[in-house]
Motif scaffolding. Structure first.
Motif: not given
Length: 285
Positions: A137-158
């Protein structure tokens, strides 16, 4: 033997899910995510209904309104919507890498809800695995993609879905669980499509991609449900990691993705922590 059977089913499920993700990502390039989920959900639901009736099973099981099934349904909506948005908006390889944290969440949930014993070393492994997720995810870094948080949400749901599947009555067949699971995809798709709009009639090629995703998804879903109902969750769940191998190969070959160093390192950390939990489980027996 039950744990071995569950582990083999998990490997089959992950290989099929990677293929399913590939077809869904391809379809979302031309169709709204909500429409893809609706068509995918309807197709899978119909197939599972046919399979259930062929075996003389009722379509509406009395346990459908019990707490485990309701929690499973809500988790399915959250997981599917989150992860489908992730693979549509971010590289398949990185979204799949984040999804590999699911067994870590499941292992922790197994302690809370099923009283499975997890020692301090495995808790450390779980914590290390989540550090791997942060590397991707690399939060706070230049390579952070906000859309990647959808994958985190999906992980919790699964993870919630898998735990609820474990608690589902044994009298419910995999086919019946499949009907309700795919029905939730229609719900998730309806929510997404109602927000974005833009539905259109699919081309012949898109119908083919959706059909392939549906058939493969039914196989994957059936295998996953069987895996979560055999053996100990904390042992079976880490075999989810093989999905990452399939997903990265497909991401490179089909979509021309090139996972960067942090993604690869984070993936290795997550997989390593999962394999450690399996090793500790074997040593404790």
């Amino acid at each position: 033997m039950e744990t071995v059977r569950g582990s083999l089913l998990m490997v089959l499920a992950m290989a099929a899910f990677a293929l399913e993700d590939m077809f869904i990502k391809s379809a979302t390039r031309s169709l709204p995510v909500g429409q893809v989920l609706i068509l995918f959900g309807l197709g899978g639901m119909v197939i599972f209904m046919i399979l259930a009736r062929a075996q003389g099973q009722r379509l509406l099981h009395p346990a459908i309104c019990t707490r485990p099934l309701l929690l499973r349904s809500v988790s399915e909506v959250i997981g599917r919507l989150g992860f489908t948005l992730a693979i549509a908006l971010t590289p398949l390889s990185s979204a799949s890498a984040i999804l590999q944290a699911t067994p870590l969440v499941v292992a922790a949930g197994a302690v809370a809800f099923f009283n499975e014993k997890v020692g301090w070393r495995r808790w450390v492994a779980i914590a290390v695995g989540f550090c791997g997720v942060l590397m991707i995810l690399r939060p706070g870094l230049n390579g952070f993609e906000p859309a990647s948080m959808f994958a985190v949400i999906g992980t919790l749901g699964f993870a919630g879905r898998d735990l609820a599947t474990r608690a589902a009555p044994q009298s419910m067949s995999n086919h019946q669980l499949g009907i309700y699971g795919f029905a939730m995809l229609v719900v998730a798709g309806g929510v997404a499509l109602g927000w974005t709009g833009g539905a259109s009639w699919p081309s012949l090629q898109l119908w083919g991609q959706l059909a392939a995703a549906t058939v493969i998804g039914v196989i994957a879903y059936n295998a996953l449900t069987g895996a979560m109902r055999h053996g100990e969750i904390s042992v079976v769940a880490p075999f989810r990691y093989v999905r990452l191998i399939f997903a990265m190969v497909l991401g490179v070959l089909v979509f021309g993705e090139q996972p960067d160093t942090l993604t690869l390192l984070g993936s290795a950390v997550i997989i390593g922590s999962g394999l450690f939990t399996v090793l500790r489980e074997r040593q404790s027996k």
